[in-house]
Scaffold this motif. Sequence first.
Motif, mmCIF file in Angstrom:
data_model
loop_
_atom_site.group_PDB
_atom_site.id
_atom_site.type_symbol
_atom_site.label_atom_id
_atom_site.label_comp_id
_atom_site.label_asym_id
_atom_site.label_seq_id
_atom_site.Cartn_x
_atom_site.Cartn_y
_atom_site.Cartn_z
ATOM 1 N N THR A 285 61.208 20.399 33.669
ATOM 2 C CA THR A 285 61.991 20.715 34.874
ATOM 3 C C THR A 285 63.022 21.806 34.614
ATOM 4 N N MET A 286 63.079 22.312 33.384
ATOM 5 C CA MET A 286 64.047 23.354 33.049
ATOM 6 C C MET A 286 63.497 24.735 33.379
ATOM 7 N N SER A 287 64.382 25.721 33.477
ATOM 8 C CA SER A 287 63.957 27.097 33.728
ATOM 9 C C SER A 287 63.249 27.647 32.492
ATOM 10 N N GLY A 288 62.573 28.783 32.663
ATOM 11 C CA GLY A 288 61.862 29.385 31.540
ATOM 12 C C GLY A 288 62.788 29.726 30.379
ATOM 13 N N GLY A 289 63.955 30.261 30.703
ATOM 14 C CA GLY A 289 64.912 30.604 29.658
ATOM 15 C C GLY A 289 65.420 29.382 28.924
ATOM 16 N N GLU A 290 65.679 28.319 29.660
ATOM 17 C CA GLU A 290 66.142 27.070 29.044
ATOM 18 C C GLU A 290 65.053 26.453 28.168
ATOM 19 N N GLN A 291 63.804 26.549 28.627
ATOM 20 C CA GLN A 291 62.700 26.030 27.821
ATOM 21 C C GLN A 291 62.564 26.825 26.516
ATOM 22 N N GLN A 292 62.789 28.154 26.590
ATOM 23 C CA GLN A 292 62.728 28.953 25.363
ATOM 24 C C GLN A 292 63.839 28.548 24.401
ATOM 25 N N MET A 293 65.019 28.287 24.930
ATOM 26 C CA MET A 293 66.129 27.821 24.098
ATOM 27 C C MET A 293 65.801 26.473 23.471
ATOM 28 N N LEU A 294 65.156 25.628 24.241
ATOM 29 C CA LEU A 294 64.756 24.310 23.720
ATOM 30 C C LEU A 294 63.719 24.462 22.612
ATOM 31 N N ALA A 295 62.766 25.371 22.800
ATOM 32 C CA ALA A 295 61.730 25.584 21.785
ATOM 33 C C ALA A 295 62.339 26.078 20.472
ATOM 34 N N ILE A 296 63.301 26.988 20.572
ATOM 35 C CA ILE A 296 63.962 27.485 19.357
ATOM 36 C C ILE A 296 64.837 26.385 18.763
ATOM 37 N N GLY A 297 65.545 25.654 19.631
ATOM 38 C CA GLY A 297 66.377 24.553 19.150
ATOM 39 C C GLY A 297 65.567 23.497 18.426
ATOM 40 N N ARG A 298 64.381 23.198 18.942
ATOM 41 C CA ARG A 298 63.492 22.227 18.283
ATOM 42 C C ARG A 298 63.093 22.724 16.896
ATOM 43 N N ALA A 299 62.817 24.021 16.780
ATOM 44 C CA ALA A 299 62.468 24.598 15.478
ATOM 45 C C ALA A 299 63.648 24.511 14.513
ATOM 46 N N LEU A 300 64.859 24.690 15.011
ATOM 47 C CA LEU A 300 66.042 24.624 14.148
ATOM 48 C C LEU A 300 66.259 23.223 13.589
ATOM 49 N N MET A 301 65.730 22.218 14.282
ATOM 50 C CA MET A 301 65.867 20.837 13.795
ATOM 51 C C MET A 301 65.149 20.649 12.463
ATOM 52 N N MET A 302 64.220 21.540 12.140
ATOM 53 C CA MET A 302 63.515 21.478 10.858
ATOM 54 C C MET A 302 64.355 22.093 9.727
ATOM 55 N N LYS A 303 65.444 22.774 10.119
ATOM 56 C CA LYS A 303 66.264 23.544 9.176
ATOM 57 C C LYS A 303 65.368 24.464 8.342
ATOM 58 N N PRO A 304 64.666 25.366 9.024
ATOM 59 C CA PRO A 304 63.688 26.209 8.321
ATOM 60 C C PRO A 304 64.355 27.298 7.483
ATOM 61 N N GLU A 305 63.625 27.792 6.517
ATOM 62 C CA GLU A 305 64.061 28.960 5.757
ATOM 63 C C GLU A 305 63.465 30.235 6.341
#
Length: 235
Positions: free
Chosen positions: A136-156
Amino acid sequence: MPILEVNNINTYYGGIQALKGISIDVTQGEIVTLIGSNGAGKSTTLKSISGLAKVKSGSIKFKKQDITNKPPHETTLLGVAHVPEGRRIFSNLTVKENLLMGAFSVKKKNIIEERMEMAFNYFPILKERLDQKGGTMSGGEQQMLAIGRALMMKPELLMLDEPSMGLAPIIVEKIFEIINQLNQDGMTILLVEQNAYQALSIANRGYVIQNGEIVLSGKGYDLIENEEIREAYLA
């Protein structure tokens, strides 16, 4: 010393060769971007690195460890996060549940909470929408969520595939500001992006892909000034 070394990889989809001897490297702390037209092989390069596309020959090393054709969950555990084209969030899950999916391998609650707070520092809107369903989020918010989800992995290494696709110009500016900030905070980034000017403006280096082959590489600002690049991708 490169954190990622892609050496002469060839990747096929059935009988069609998508990548023809691609070689790139990414040094720790850099933003490196791949630019090129649709179908050039940019997304396939990221998929080959993360294990979503099978490499027929060549090698991929991450921190000197061979990760060629490792399953995606294994490359993730090693520190490679891939935010795919089209965001691919879980539409029926809440923002919080999506973020927790990014920390699937983390067992300690306090570490999960710390990483969630880190994601909120970059994307405050996610904290405000914690119980809202992702779809139900906007496209921009979904992109932020996708990046935020990736950050949860604490990637290098954070690999972003077309983060600006389908977004309004003002949101694109915001996304690129955050990508730049992530890099300034120490994140190594491999960026695939149709908006060549935006990508090259923040990149240390760039590669140009045509028909599955690297045809040009150089510093971001040098590629912006290159007349052929300006005519093909910046006009």
